[in-house]
Design an enzyme around this catalytic site. Structure first.
Site, PDB file in Angstrom:
ATOM      1  N   ASP A 190      16.063  -9.685  -1.180  1.00  0.00           N
ATOM      2  CA  ASP A 190      14.975  -8.839  -1.676  1.00  0.00           C
ATOM      3  C   ASP A 190      13.688  -9.655  -1.707  1.00  0.00           C
ATOM      4  O   ASP A 190      13.679 -10.859  -1.433  1.00  0.00           O
ATOM      5  CB  ASP A 190      15.309  -8.248  -3.052  1.00  0.00           C
ATOM      6  N   ASN A 207       2.214  -4.203  -5.222  1.00  0.00           N
ATOM      7  CA  ASN A 207       1.784  -2.812  -5.420  1.00  0.00           C
ATOM      8  C   ASN A 207       0.736  -2.694  -6.515  1.00  0.00           C
ATOM      9  O   ASN A 207      -0.236  -1.939  -6.384  1.00  0.00           O
ATOM     10  CB  ASN A 207       2.996  -1.941  -5.765  1.00  0.00           C
ATOM     11  N   HIS A 217      -0.106   0.729  -3.278  1.00  0.00           N
ATOM     12  CA  HIS A 217       1.164   1.034  -2.618  1.00  0.00           C
ATOM     13  C   HIS A 217       1.033   1.070  -1.097  1.00  0.00           C
ATOM     14  O   HIS A 217       2.012   0.819  -0.392  1.00  0.00           O
ATOM     15  CB  HIS A 217       1.693   2.373  -3.128  1.00  0.00           C
ATOM     16  N   ASP A 245       3.508  -0.816   1.370  1.00  0.00           N
ATOM     17  CA  ASP A 245       4.201  -0.231   2.516  1.00  0.00           C
ATOM     18  C   ASP A 245       4.038  -1.103   3.757  1.00  0.00           C
ATOM     19  O   ASP A 245       4.972  -1.271   4.553  1.00  0.00           O
ATOM     20  CB  ASP A 245       3.673   1.171   2.791  1.00  0.00           C
ATOM     21  N   GLU A 303      12.727  -2.817  -2.432  1.00  0.00           N
ATOM     22  CA  GLU A 303      12.380  -4.007  -1.655  1.00  0.00           C
ATOM     23  C   GLU A 303      13.617  -4.807  -1.285  1.00  0.00           C
ATOM     24  O   GLU A 303      13.529  -5.983  -0.938  1.00  0.00           O
ATOM     25  CB  GLU A 303      11.392  -4.888  -2.443  1.00  0.00           C
TER      26      GLU A 303
END
Length: 215
Positions: A147, A155, A160, A164, A190
């Site tokens: 992760d 974020n 966000h 992305d 993630e």
């Protein structure tokens, strides 16, 4: 194309030497619906529509010519048989086009159901099915779960949309290092999962070091 040309020539031939005497079309016309169906089975909907529609249009022009200007003009019984032939062809093309579009939509929906829309990787469902299949088969594999640390901060600080972009970049990096036969999946949020062939430990570590460096 060769089959279509053959049966179009057969249709032309029977109008000159057969249809006006028997007042019906021969069995070779039964193959036209098969040609239309084969086009939609073998090609994309648009290309199939051009091939089937072009064949049908040529057959229609041949029939119209012979029923209005050829030796069979004015023959009402032959006209009925020809209209039936043309109607069956038109219905077959419409049905096959409808089924072909539905098949394309079904395949697209199936593809979407097994892929993560954001990253383009396999999703959790696809990864779980892959792992289940490997478990049932008894084949060995290497499993990597990783992760992104402090992803929430990305974020919160940058939005966000930037988050992305980060996820898509991670997906590209994971796909870049995958060996042949490997699968990269977004496990959730993630978290990412790599399903690799059964590799020696040193090779796995080298692969992950390369991935870490790229990240």
């Amino acid at each position: 194309a060769a089959s279509s040309l053959y049966f179009l020539l057969a249709l032309e031939h029977q109008f000159w030497f057969f249809a006006d005497r028997t007042q019906m079309l021969s069995e070779s016309t039964y193959w036209f619906p098969v040609l239309y169906a084969a086009a939609f089975l073998l090609y994309s909907p648009r290309r199939a529509a051009w091939l089937a529609g072009g064949t049908y249009l040529l057959a229609l022009l041949l029939c119209l010519y012979h029923l209005t200007l050829g030796p069979a003009r004015g023959d009402t019984q032959l006209l009925g048989a020809t209209l039936q032939f043309l109607l069956v062809g038109a219905v077959m093309i419409v049905l096959e086009a409808t089924f072909c579009l539905q098949r394309v939509h079904l395949l697209a929906a199936r593809e979407a159901a097994y892929h993560d829309a954001l990253t383009g990787l396999a999703n959790r469902r696809a990864a779980e099915e892959q792992l289940s299949a490997l478990a049932r088969s008894g084949h060995g594999f290497t499993l990597v779960l990783f992760d992104l640390d402090h992803f929430k901060a990305v974020n919160d600080l940058h939005g966000h949309a930037t988050g992305d972009l980060v996820l898509r970049g991670v997906a590209r990096a994971a796909q870049h290092v995958l060996p042949r036969g490997g699968v990269a999946a977004r496990w959730g949020g993630e978290e990412f999962l790599l399903i690799l062939p059964p590799l020696p430990s040193a090779q796995v570590r080298a692969l992950l070091d390369l991935l870490r460096a790229q990240l």
